[in-house]
Design a protein around this motif. Structure first.
Motif, PDB file in Angstrom:
ATOM      1  N   LEU A 144      -4.874  -4.037   9.510  1.00  0.00           N
ATOM      2  CA  LEU A 144      -5.623  -3.129   8.643  1.00  0.00           C
ATOM      3  C   LEU A 144      -4.989  -1.748   8.702  1.00  0.00           C
ATOM      4  N   ILE A 145      -4.731  -1.162   7.536  1.00  0.00           N
ATOM      5  CA  ILE A 145      -4.193   0.189   7.450  1.00  0.00           C
ATOM      6  C   ILE A 145      -5.158   1.046   6.636  1.00  0.00           C
ATOM      7  N   LEU A 146      -5.516   2.216   7.185  1.00  0.00           N
ATOM      8  CA  LEU A 146      -6.424   3.137   6.504  1.00  0.00           C
ATOM      9  C   LEU A 146      -5.714   4.477   6.329  1.00  0.00           C
ATOM     10  N   GLN A 151       9.328 -12.146   1.288  1.00  0.00           N
ATOM     11  CA  GLN A 151       8.541 -12.977   0.404  1.00  0.00           C
ATOM     12  C   GLN A 151       7.052 -12.677   0.588  1.00  0.00           C
ATOM     13  N   LYS A 152       6.288 -12.807  -0.487  1.00  0.00           N
ATOM     14  CA  LYS A 152       4.863 -12.476  -0.445  1.00  0.00           C
ATOM     15  C   LYS A 152       4.095 -13.320   0.563  1.00  0.00           C
ATOM     16  N   ASP A 153       4.544 -14.561   0.783  1.00  0.00           N
ATOM     17  CA  ASP A 153       3.805 -15.457   1.674  1.00  0.00           C
ATOM     18  C   ASP A 153       4.265 -15.363   3.118  1.00  0.00           C
ATOM     19  N   GLN A 154       5.148 -14.422   3.423  1.00  0.00           N
ATOM     20  CA  GLN A 154       5.632 -14.260   4.789  1.00  0.00           C
ATOM     21  C   GLN A 154       4.732 -13.296   5.553  1.00  0.00           C
ATOM     22  N   GLY A 155       4.390 -13.673   6.780  1.00  0.00           N
ATOM     23  CA  GLY A 155       3.613 -12.796   7.633  1.00  0.00           C
ATOM     24  C   GLY A 155       2.117 -12.936   7.437  1.00  0.00           C
ATOM     25  N   ALA A 156       1.386 -12.386   8.391  1.00  0.00           N
ATOM     26  CA  ALA A 156      -0.080 -12.407   8.347  1.00  0.00           C
ATOM     27  C   ALA A 156      -0.577 -11.416   7.291  1.00  0.00           C
ATOM     28  N   PRO A 157      -1.807 -11.574   6.828  1.00  0.00           N
ATOM     29  CA  PRO A 157      -2.328 -10.685   5.782  1.00  0.00           C
ATOM     30  C   PRO A 157      -2.472  -9.242   6.261  1.00  0.00           C
ATOM     31  N   ILE A 158      -2.166  -8.314   5.360  1.00  0.00           N
ATOM     32  CA  ILE A 158      -2.324  -6.884   5.619  1.00  0.00           C
ATOM     33  C   ILE A 158      -3.335  -6.342   4.620  1.00  0.00           C
ATOM     34  N   LYS A 159      -4.362  -5.686   5.130  1.00  0.00           N
ATOM     35  CA  LYS A 159      -5.346  -5.046   4.257  1.00  0.00           C
ATOM     36  C   LYS A 159      -5.099  -3.548   4.270  1.00  0.00           C
ATOM     37  N   LEU A 160      -4.831  -2.999   3.106  1.00  0.00           N
ATOM     38  CA  LEU A 160      -4.579  -1.563   2.970  1.00  0.00           C
ATOM     39  C   LEU A 160      -5.762  -0.925   2.250  1.00  0.00           C
ATOM     40  N   ILE A 161      -6.365   0.075   2.885  1.00  0.00           N
ATOM     41  CA  ILE A 161      -7.446   0.828   2.269  1.00  0.00           C
ATOM     42  C   ILE A 161      -6.972   2.257   2.075  1.00  0.00           C
ATOM     43  N   VAL A 162      -6.950   2.698   0.820  1.00  0.00           N
ATOM     44  CA  VAL A 162      -6.515   4.056   0.485  1.00  0.00           C
ATOM     45  C   VAL A 162      -7.730   4.824  -0.031  1.00  0.00           C
ATOM     46  N   TYR A 163      -8.063   5.918   0.632  1.00  0.00           N
ATOM     47  CA  TYR A 163      -9.208   6.728   0.253  1.00  0.00           C
ATOM     48  C   TYR A 163      -8.765   7.803  -0.749  1.00  0.00           C
ATOM     49  N   PRO A 164      -9.314   7.771  -1.958  1.00  0.00           N
ATOM     50  CA  PRO A 164      -8.785   8.561  -3.084  1.00  0.00           C
ATOM     51  C   PRO A 164      -8.631  10.050  -2.828  1.00  0.00           C
ATOM     52  N   ASP A 165      -9.603  10.696  -2.236  1.00  0.00           N
ATOM     53  CA  ASP A 165      -9.570  12.153  -2.088  1.00  0.00           C
ATOM     54  C   ASP A 165      -9.292  12.599  -0.660  1.00  0.00           C
TER      55      ASP A 165
END
Length: 274
Positions: A183-185, A213-227
């Motif tokens: 998870l990246i915030l 490749q898109k299917d390589q590696g574990a899932p990464i969740k990116l959350i970008v806070y707009p302001d």
């Protein structure tokens, strides 16, 4: 001190300064020697928070930013996470090295500190070694991501993290091939560690344009806070601050949302088992 080093000092200081209101932890922090003085020329220390669970608990290693302030990091995030039922270990990476800041060029061996803390927790009787995550802020986020990216360092460690979280890390040189859920915030307006670099990492494009490749590696969740800006979770920067053209500002909405996102992620990846 270079301009970048000055930025690192201020950003790290505000990122771990101040204490926000949070639920009471289940136990106070305990100062611990993470490793024997004979095991390393710079033996690590840290603050350990335990739980009242009858069995082994999940745990989180916390890594500070370039200016340290590990005690304040424990108070702000270690205390909160421990109140959720996780053992926490907040690492002091700079004190044992006689440093006040890691500056523009962090020590080479600092990248190993996450594994050194992991080794300590994996042997602790109150910790489930199969449910340990790493959480880092800014440069600590860089160390956290390095600890779970496919490569020699991750493969060489007999102990493994099972989840990783990074608050506003420098994503520029990562391809995004992670071995565990990540998870990246980060803030959209961050001009210290740009969100766009993290988007490229999630897409598998590094600083040299090399893709995976898109299917390589574990899932990464990116959350970008707009302001939100760099250090958006630092409550003492309610008045926006400018340093060498870089903007620093607390964002209550982003902070509150990041607390929820972090807890949901931890519960989903290493969370307590009934």
């Amino acid at each position: 001190m270079t301009q970048l080093a000055k930025i690192a000092v201020l950003v790290a200081a505000i990122s771990t300064a101040g204490i926000v209101q949070c639920p009471a932890a289940e136990s106070p922090p305990i100062a611990v020697e993470i490793e024997s003085p004979l095991a390393s020329p710079h033996p690590l220390q840290g603050y350990l928070r335990q739980t009242n669970s009858a069995g082994p608990s999940p745990a989180v290693v916390l890594l500070h930013s370039c200016n340290g302030n590990w005690g304040r990091l424990d108070q702000r995030w270690g205390k909160r996470i421990a109140s959720w039922g996780y053992v926490t270990l907040t690492v002091d990476s700079l004190g044992p090295r006689g440093l006040k800041t890691c500056g523009e060029h962090p020590p080479q061996d600092l990248i190993l500190d996450a594994y050194r803390a992991l080794k300590f927790l994996a042997r602790h009787p109150l910790v489930d070694p199969a449910r340990i995550a790493v959480l880092g802020f800014a440069n600590g986020g860089r160390v956290a991501l390095t600890s779970v990216e496919h490569g020699f360092l991750e493969q060489a460690s007999p102990n493994k993290f099972h989840a990783a979280i990074a608050f506003y890390p420098p994503c520029r040189h990562f391809k995004g091939g992670m071995t565990v859920p990540t998870l990246i915030l980060i803030g959209e307006r961050d001009d210290v560690t740009p969100a766009e670099e993290c988007r490229k990492m999630v897409d598998g494009r590094d600083a040299w344009g090399i893709s995976r490749q898109k299917d390589q590696g574990a899932p990464i969740k990116l959350i970008v806070y707009p302001d939100a800006y760099h250090g958006f979770d630092a409550p003492n920067v309610t008045t926006p601050s400018e340093l060498l053209g870089r903007h620093l500002e607390f964002n209550q909405i982003a902070t509150d949302q990041s607390v929820v996102a972090l807890r949901e992620f931890l519960d989903a990846t290493i969370g307590r088992r009934e």
